[in-house]
Design an enzyme around this catalytic site. Sequence first.
Site, mmCIF file in Angstrom:
data_model
loop_
_atom_site.group_PDB
_atom_site.id
_atom_site.type_symbol
_atom_site.label_atom_id
_atom_site.label_comp_id
_atom_site.label_asym_id
_atom_site.label_seq_id
_atom_site.Cartn_x
_atom_site.Cartn_y
_atom_site.Cartn_z
ATOM 1 C CE LYS A 66 -5.780 1.621 -0.444
ATOM 2 N NZ LYS A 66 -6.272 1.854 0.915
ATOM 3 C CE LYS A 86 -3.569 2.412 2.633
ATOM 4 N NZ LYS A 86 -4.346 2.436 3.810
HETATM 5 C C1 PBG Z 1 -6.983 3.677 5.655
HETATM 6 C C2 PBG Z 1 -7.438 3.207 4.172
HETATM 7 C C3 PBG Z 1 -7.171 4.324 3.141
HETATM 8 C C4 PBG Z 1 -7.924 3.597 2.165
HETATM 9 C C5 PBG Z 1 -8.302 2.314 2.480
HETATM 10 N N1 PBG Z 1 -8.108 2.232 3.990
HETATM 11 C C6 PBG Z 1 -6.670 5.714 2.919
HETATM 12 C C7 PBG Z 1 -5.363 6.131 3.696
HETATM 13 O O1 PBG Z 1 -4.549 5.018 3.850
HETATM 14 O O2 PBG Z 1 -5.567 7.174 3.987
HETATM 15 C C8 PBG Z 1 -7.966 4.371 0.771
HETATM 16 C C9 PBG Z 1 -9.235 3.815 -0.056
HETATM 17 C C10 PBG Z 1 -9.378 4.579 -1.129
HETATM 18 O O3 PBG Z 1 -9.032 5.727 -1.386
HETATM 19 O O4 PBG Z 1 -10.357 4.096 -1.982
HETATM 20 N N2 PBG Z 1 -6.628 2.626 6.477
#
Ligand code: PBG
Length: 331
Positions: free
Chosen positions: A255, A196
Amino acid sequence: MFPLQRGRRLRVNESIRSLVRETSLSPADFMFPMFITEGENYQSEIPSMPGIFRRSIDLTVKEVKEIYALGIRAVNIYVKVDESLKDNTGKEAWNPNGLMQQAIKAIKTACPEMIVMPDVALDPYSIYGHDGIIENGDIANDATNEALVKMAVSHAQAGADFVAPSDMMDGRVLRLRQGLDAAGFPNVGIMSYSAKYASAFYGPFRDALDSAPREADVEVPKDKKTYQMDYANRIEAVKEALMDVEEGADMVMVKPGIAYLDIVREVKNAVNVPVTVFHVSGEYAMIKAASERGWLDHDKIMMEQLMCIKRAGASLISTYFAKEAAILLKK
Ligand code: PBG
């Protein structure tokens, strides 16, 4: 060699193209991310994500039944909790009667066959908008892991099929696996957000949950770069995914999606578990915005992006387009 080989023979008409098509899409390839909020018969559209709503549990359940009928078999669920429930420990995250736990129960009762994957991360519960507990100006990795274990076990107790850690703490998959096993949930799976990236594509999601890192009275990191990955890195994604599989992840995730398809393929070639891809909020917003202006053909761009994510190596795609794409695929 030309003229013995003529590539266009395989593209002459739709029938031949369909015979040689290497990748296909079906509604069972999609997971639908859903935002849940307090209340009854309540929904509000997220301004930066047209067509996507925060919904109360009753309306969420209605939507879950609809998408199940369309062939979608998994939902990722996220909650927006009241500011008064946020603190630095995130303890509302494992409240057995919390919004997430109630939502899991309600969905599993109404639609038992739907695979429910609650998000495991502290940011919706953090007064600082971080995915962990802040100590001395940094995210306390190991203390955060212990909080995540409590959170995941409470999700399993509520009936979750999988838990989906999205926080990027080191070692959390191992601790979650151990914690779930010790609590009597050996069959609750883990879908780990393994690679991520610290991405600006998450903006609309943070609007939806009011979960962006924020100013505070103590020293806190202003962004998530000490735990989410540097988007300049590729090899590191393979390392993260392999470590998560070793720690017990049943599925790994890359992601965001479209800008990261090289990573998807790299991870796909390295692991022997299903790779999921999160086609994130900012990617959704871009397509919606450009097509509202008439600059792009919405449905064509949506299907092209989903197909390309699958082609890159995704077994599953978490996408806000899940419902629209499933409807289009039924036609
Ligand atoms: C936070 C989380 C995020 C997303 C999923 N879980 C945002 C972040 O890390 O700030 C993003 C998903 C998206 O943008 O569709 N744990």
